[in-house]
Design a protein around this motif. Structure first.
Motif, short mmCIF file in Angstrom:
data_model
loop_
_atom_site.label_atom_id
_atom_site.label_comp_id
_atom_site.label_asym_id
_atom_site.label_seq_id
_atom_site.Cartn_x
_atom_site.Cartn_y
_atom_site.Cartn_z
N GLN A 1 -98.49 0.31 43.05
CA GLN A 1 -98.64 1.04 41.78
C GLN A 1 -97.42 1.93 41.52
O GLN A 1 -97.54 3.12 41.23
CB GLN A 1 -99.93 1.84 41.77
N VAL A 2 -96.24 1.31 41.60
CA VAL A 2 -95.00 2.06 41.47
C VAL A 2 -94.85 2.65 40.07
O VAL A 2 -94.51 3.82 39.92
CB VAL A 2 -93.78 1.18 41.82
N ALA A 3 -95.08 1.86 39.07
CA ALA A 3 -94.78 2.30 37.70
C ALA A 3 -95.70 3.41 37.23
O ALA A 3 -96.91 3.37 37.47
CB ALA A 3 -94.88 1.12 36.75
N GLN A 4 -95.11 4.39 36.59
CA GLN A 4 -95.87 5.38 35.83
C GLN A 4 -95.59 5.08 34.37
O GLN A 4 -96.32 4.33 33.76
CB GLN A 4 -95.52 6.79 36.25
N CYS A 5 -94.50 5.61 33.83
CA CYS A 5 -94.18 5.27 32.45
C CYS A 5 -93.68 3.83 32.37
O CYS A 5 -93.88 3.15 31.38
CB CYS A 5 -93.19 6.25 31.84
N GLY A 6 -93.02 3.36 33.42
CA GLY A 6 -92.58 1.97 33.52
C GLY A 6 -91.23 1.65 32.92
O GLY A 6 -90.72 0.55 33.10
N TYR A 7 -90.61 2.59 32.22
CA TYR A 7 -89.38 2.27 31.50
C TYR A 7 -88.26 1.78 32.42
O TYR A 7 -87.58 0.82 32.12
CB TYR A 7 -88.90 3.46 30.67
N CYS A 8 -88.09 2.41 33.55
CA CYS A 8 -86.98 2.06 34.45
C CYS A 8 -87.31 0.88 35.36
O CYS A 8 -86.43 0.40 36.07
CB CYS A 8 -86.62 3.27 35.31
N GLN A 9 -88.54 0.43 35.35
CA GLN A 9 -88.98 -0.48 36.40
C GLN A 9 -88.31 -1.84 36.40
O GLN A 9 -88.09 -2.41 37.47
CB GLN A 9 -90.50 -0.63 36.36
N SER A 10 -87.95 -2.39 35.25
CA SER A 10 -87.28 -3.69 35.29
C SER A 10 -85.94 -3.57 36.02
O SER A 10 -85.59 -4.44 36.84
CB SER A 10 -87.10 -4.28 33.90
N GLY A 11 -85.21 -2.50 35.77
CA GLY A 11 -83.95 -2.28 36.49
C GLY A 11 -84.17 -2.01 37.96
O GLY A 11 -83.41 -2.49 38.82
N GLN A 12 -85.20 -1.24 38.28
CA GLN A 12 -85.53 -0.95 39.68
C GLN A 12 -85.85 -2.25 40.43
O GLN A 12 -85.37 -2.48 41.54
CB GLN A 12 -86.75 -0.01 39.77
N ILE A 13 -86.68 -3.07 39.82
CA ILE A 13 -87.09 -4.33 40.45
C ILE A 13 -85.89 -5.25 40.65
O ILE A 13 -85.73 -5.87 41.72
CB ILE A 13 -88.21 -5.00 39.63
N MET A 14 -85.03 -5.35 39.65
CA MET A 14 -83.85 -6.21 39.78
C MET A 14 -82.92 -5.71 40.88
O MET A 14 -82.36 -6.50 41.65
CB MET A 14 -83.12 -6.32 38.44
N GLN A 15 -82.76 -4.40 40.98
CA GLN A 15 -81.91 -3.83 42.04
C GLN A 15 -82.52 -4.11 43.41
O GLN A 15 -81.83 -4.48 44.35
CB GLN A 15 -81.74 -2.32 41.83
N ALA A 16 -83.84 -3.94 43.53
CA ALA A 16 -84.53 -4.17 44.80
C ALA A 16 -84.45 -5.65 45.20
O ALA A 16 -84.23 -5.97 46.38
CB ALA A 16 -85.98 -3.72 44.71
N ALA A 17 -84.60 -6.55 44.24
CA ALA A 17 -84.51 -7.98 44.55
C ALA A 17 -83.11 -8.34 45.05
O ALA A 17 -82.97 -9.13 45.99
CB ALA A 17 -84.88 -8.81 43.32
#
Length: 153
Positions: free
Chosen positions: A92-108
Motif C-alpha cells: 500500500q505504497v501510494a497515498q496521493c499516488g502522483y509520484c508512483q509511476s516514476g517511483q515504480i519505473m525507477q525501482a524496476a
C-alpha cells in the motif's frame, strides 16, 4: 520521427528538442507518465530508455528515436502486474499516488541492474524520486518484496 513506446512504433511530427515527456503525454496520450518539476529533480516523469531509467522531461525526442521506450503503461498489465507493481499494491505504497509511476519505473530499473539491493542501494537508486507524502519506508519495503518475488519467479 519514429518512436517505439511500450512495444508499439509511432510516427510523430515534433521538433527534435521537444521533451519526450510532452511527446508521450500530448502527442501519444500516454498520461501515466507524470509532469512534476520539468527539471529532472523529482522523478515523476521517469521512464525506461533501452532499459535505463531516465527523466523524460529532460530527454529530447530526437534522443529517443531508435530506442525502446517503456512507460508505466507498458511495464505490466492489470491482469499481469510487474513484480514491482504487485509489491506496491501489497505494501500500500501510494497515498496521493502522483509520484508512483516514476517511483515504480525507477525501482524496476534498479532491480533489473541489481536483483539483490541493500538498503543503501535502494536509498541511492530511489533518492532522486521524491514523494511528497513521505512513503519512503513503504517504498523500500516494496522494493525488497519485489526483489524477493523476482528471485522466486
Amino acid at each position: 520521427m519514429k518512436l517505439t513506446v511500450d512495444g508499439v512504433t509511432h510516427e510523430v511530427d515534433v521538433e527534435d528538442d521537444m521533451p519526450l515527456l510532452w511527446v508521450l503525454r500530448d502527442e501519444l496520450g500516454i498520461t501515466g507518465v507524470k509532469y512534476g518539476c520539468g527539471v529532472a529533480q523529482c522523478g515523476a516523469c521517469t521512464i525506461h530508455l533501452d532499459g535505463t531509467a531516465v527523466r523524460s522531461c529532460q530527454t529530447w525526442a530526437a534522443d529517443a528515436e531508435g530506442a525502446e521506450i517503456t512507460t508505466i503503461q507498458g511495464l505490466g498489465t492489470p491482469d499481469n502486474l510487474h513484480a514491482v507493481q504487485a509489491a506496491w499494491v501489497e505494501h500500500q505504497v501510494a497515498q496521493c499516488g502522483y509520484c508512483q509511476s516514476g517511483q515504480i519505473m525507477q525501482a524496476a530499473a534498479l532491480l533489473a541492474d541489481n536483483p539483490s539491493p541493500s538498503d543503501q542501494d535502494i536509498d541511492a537508486a530511489m533518492g532522486g524520486n521524491l514523494c511528497r507524502c513521505g512513503t519512503y519506508p513503504r517504498i523500500r519495503a516494496a522494493v525488497k518484496t519485489a526483489a524477493a518475488n523476482l528471485k522466486g519467479a
